[in-house]
Design a protein around this motif. Sequence first.
Motif, PDB file in Angstrom:
ATOM      1  N   ARG A 106      27.544   5.612  49.367  1.00 27.97           N
ATOM      2  CA  ARG A 106      26.700   6.411  50.036  1.00 27.97           C
ATOM      3  C   ARG A 106      27.488   6.204  51.730  1.00 27.97           C
ATOM      4  N   LEU A 107      27.059   4.869  51.284  1.00 24.35           N
ATOM      5  CA  LEU A 107      27.548   4.165  53.084  1.00 24.35           C
ATOM      6  C   LEU A 107      28.926   4.651  53.587  1.00 24.35           C
ATOM      7  N   GLY A 108      29.936   4.432  52.765  1.00 19.79           N
ATOM      8  CA  GLY A 108      31.444   4.990  53.589  1.00 19.79           C
ATOM      9  C   GLY A 108      31.446   6.023  53.504  1.00 19.79           C
ATOM     10  N   GLU A 109      30.617   7.070  52.789  1.00 23.96           N
ATOM     11  CA  GLU A 109      30.388   8.472  52.851  1.00 23.96           C
ATOM     12  C   GLU A 109      29.617   9.302  53.933  1.00 23.96           C
ATOM     13  N   ALA A 110      29.052   7.668  55.285  1.00 23.61           N
ATOM     14  CA  ALA A 110      28.132   8.686  56.243  1.00 23.61           C
ATOM     15  C   ALA A 110      28.962   7.989  57.572  1.00 23.61           C
ATOM     16  N   ASP A 111      28.660   8.822  58.260  1.00 22.19           N
ATOM     17  CA  ASP A 111      29.456   8.890  59.519  1.00 22.19           C
ATOM     18  C   ASP A 111      29.871   7.144  60.228  1.00 22.19           C
ATOM     19  N   LEU A 112      29.209   6.133  59.924  1.00 19.28           N
ATOM     20  CA  LEU A 112      28.858   4.502  60.610  1.00 19.28           C
ATOM     21  C   LEU A 112      30.370   4.314  59.489  1.00 19.28           C
ATOM     22  N   GLY A 113      30.898   5.092  58.250  1.00 23.51           N
ATOM     23  CA  GLY A 113      31.664   4.255  57.182  1.00 23.51           C
ATOM     24  C   GLY A 113      33.337   4.678  58.750  1.00 23.51           C
ATOM     25  N   ASN A 114      33.235   5.876  59.337  1.00 24.14           N
ATOM     26  CA  ASN A 114      34.474   5.980  60.418  1.00 24.14           C
ATOM     27  C   ASN A 114      34.808   4.415  61.511  1.00 24.14           C
ATOM     28  N   MET A 115      33.190   4.339  61.347  1.00 28.40           N
ATOM     29  CA  MET A 115      33.848   3.677  62.857  1.00 28.40           C
ATOM     30  C   MET A 115      33.969   1.868  62.418  1.00 28.40           C
ATOM     31  N   ARG A 116      35.477   1.081  63.229  1.00 25.90           N
ATOM     32  CA  ARG A 116      36.132   0.308  63.593  1.00 25.90           C
ATOM     33  C   ARG A 116      34.813  -1.160  62.938  1.00 25.90           C
ATOM     34  N   MET A 117      34.836  -1.685  62.401  1.00 31.25           N
ATOM     35  CA  MET A 117      33.727  -2.658  62.220  1.00 31.25           C
ATOM     36  C   MET A 117      33.837  -3.571  63.845  1.00 31.25           C
ATOM     37  N   ARG A 118      34.525  -4.204  64.257  1.00 30.55           N
ATOM     38  CA  ARG A 118      34.285  -4.632  65.480  1.00 30.55           C
ATOM     39  C   ARG A 118      33.867  -4.051  66.321  1.00 30.55           C
ATOM     40  N   HIS A 119      33.458  -3.023  66.223  1.00 31.82           N
ATOM     41  CA  HIS A 119      32.931  -1.790  67.315  1.00 31.82           C
ATOM     42  C   HIS A 119      31.652  -1.333  66.500  1.00 31.82           C
ATOM     43  N   ILE A 120      30.921  -1.894  65.203  1.00 29.17           N
ATOM     44  CA  ILE A 120      29.400  -1.398  64.983  1.00 29.17           C
ATOM     45  C   ILE A 120      28.669  -2.323  65.741  1.00 29.17           C
ATOM     46  N   GLU A 121      27.997  -1.970  66.242  1.00 29.64           N
ATOM     47  CA  GLU A 121      26.446  -2.476  66.954  1.00 29.64           C
ATOM     48  C   GLU A 121      25.236  -2.726  66.270  1.00 29.64           C
ATOM     49  N   THR A 122      24.541  -3.664  66.734  1.00 25.69           N
ATOM     50  CA  THR A 122      23.444  -3.286  66.069  1.00 25.69           C
ATOM     51  C   THR A 122      22.387  -1.252  66.728  1.00 25.69           C
ATOM     52  N   VAL A 123      22.600  -1.480  67.528  1.00 22.12           N
ATOM     53  CA  VAL A 123      22.408   0.156  66.765  1.00 22.12           C
ATOM     54  C   VAL A 123      23.083   1.207  66.520  1.00 22.12           C
ATOM     55  N   HIS A 124      23.840   1.491  65.968  1.00 21.96           N
ATOM     56  CA  HIS A 124      24.370   1.568  65.147  1.00 21.96           C
ATOM     57  C   HIS A 124      23.654   1.940  63.491  1.00 21.96           C
ATOM     58  N   VAL A 125      23.558   0.636  63.524  1.00 23.52           N
ATOM     59  CA  VAL A 125      23.369   0.470  62.230  1.00 23.52           C
ATOM     60  C   VAL A 125      21.853   0.370  62.005  1.00 23.52           C
ATOM     61  N   ALA A 126      20.932   0.579  63.269  1.00 23.71           N
ATOM     62  CA  ALA A 126      19.130   0.451  62.770  1.00 23.71           C
ATOM     63  C   ALA A 126      18.863   2.234  62.595  1.00 23.71           C
ATOM     64  N   THR A 127      19.747   2.958  63.595  1.00 23.25           N
ATOM     65  CA  THR A 127      20.249   4.432  63.908  1.00 23.25           C
ATOM     66  C   THR A 127      20.563   4.721  62.003  1.00 23.25           C
ATOM     67  N   TYR A 128      21.175   4.159  61.564  1.00 28.37           N
ATOM     68  CA  TYR A 128      21.499   4.973  60.653  1.00 28.37           C
ATOM     69  C   TYR A 128      20.977   4.739  59.034  1.00 28.37           C
ATOM     70  N   LEU A 129      19.725   3.501  59.421  1.00 29.95           N
ATOM     71  CA  LEU A 129      18.719   2.561  57.712  1.00 29.95           C
ATOM     72  C   LEU A 129      17.333   3.075  58.895  1.00 29.95           C
ATOM     73  N   GLU A 130      17.211   4.136  59.804  1.00 31.85           N
ATOM     74  CA  GLU A 130      16.209   4.692  59.985  1.00 31.85           C
ATOM     75  C   GLU A 130      16.568   6.237  59.670  1.00 31.85           C
ATOM     76  N   GLU A 131      17.868   6.624  59.856  1.00 26.67           N
ATOM     77  CA  GLU A 131      18.174   8.374  59.107  1.00 26.67           C
ATOM     78  C   GLU A 131      17.529   8.129  57.551  1.00 26.67           C
ATOM     79  N   PHE A 132      18.439   6.754  57.073  1.00 28.83           N
ATOM     80  CA  PHE A 132      18.688   6.532  55.257  1.00 28.83           C
ATOM     81  C   PHE A 132      17.150   6.405  54.487  1.00 28.83           C
ATOM     82  N   ALA A 133      16.078   6.006  56.082  1.00 25.94           N
ATOM     83  CA  ALA A 133      14.799   5.850  54.936  1.00 25.94           C
ATOM     84  C   ALA A 133      14.253   7.545  55.169  1.00 25.94           C
TER      85      ALA A 133
END
Length: 366
Positions: A106-133
Amino acid sequence: MGRQRLAKNRAFPPNLYQNTAGYFYYRNPQTKEQKGLGRDKARAFQEARKANAALATREPSSLVDWVLGRKDYTLAEWLPVYRELWDEKTQPAANTRYAANSLLKRLGEADLGNMRMRHIETVHVATYLEEFAKLSGAGMARNMRSKMRDIFRWAETQGVIDVGRNPVAATFNAGYKVKRERLSLEQFWAIHAHATTWAKNAMMLALLTGQRRDDIANMKFADYKDGFLHVAQGKSGGETKLQLDGAIKLTKVGVSIGDVVAGCRDLIVSRYLVHHTERVSSIKPGDKVRTGGLSDAFKEARERAKIEASEGRTPPSFHEIRSLSERLYREEFGSDFAQAILGHKSAQMTAKYDDLRGGWKTVRAK
């Protein structure tokens, strides 16, 4: 997933098949097109292996990239590498691996999966987890957050992201309230009174041993030997092994583990402590009761006992017997003993109850 091969074809190279007329043909796994290869088996095998090798060279491998020193990944590209590293390190049980793979997919298929690891910030993760919940519930979101934190922790150790830059660490766990009603001892006895004979046995085993539904269903008469009930917990893949003293007894219940095991014996021949006692459709007397059957029987007895939940909550399930068992053992013998009999890990339990002979943890009666 590809279709299941016939037994006679399982030695074939991938993507090679043979029809009923004896002709071999190759199916392109990408285009689904087929090409005939004649009846010469050796030639067909050779051609199929060449085709598979050619396809392999066209498919990028994140794991190979990592071995060769690559450090710049998208999240989706890093996940196969993480899976290999995590699997080798933890050697997870089958159920744990299945649950993890589901989250990774599920994580790999999300939009977040297309981002570079070095470019992923806390706000990106928090937004993804909020929608996931919102989609999957707070409990699943907590599992996803835990898995993501481990994914980025491994990335730190491999130099994929800078140490101390784990973007998941500062996020919050999704909050949730337990909606299932707790089971009281009074309710337990009321449900017990309306249960079938084998369901009564299952309930008593769960209450006295504190084990999970799957472990109750799998208990065999052969597991009780030398005065101890041996339980290799399924959730741990059999790594947590308990020897429960048959003399262990709850005062408020009035019987011991040994008494309950003896009560499971009847005139029906069966390997299992909890077994069917009547013929129903394809089920024969002596057959094992499946885990879903335990839950269904408990629910039926609960409904006959007219036990309902308070507003906004759900009625107690079979699983709540484990929680009741823990509370009763903690009240009578203390939290260390309660943790020991349930198979939970703690420093106190290890010090007082851990017997390392053969990997079995022995819990003796007090």
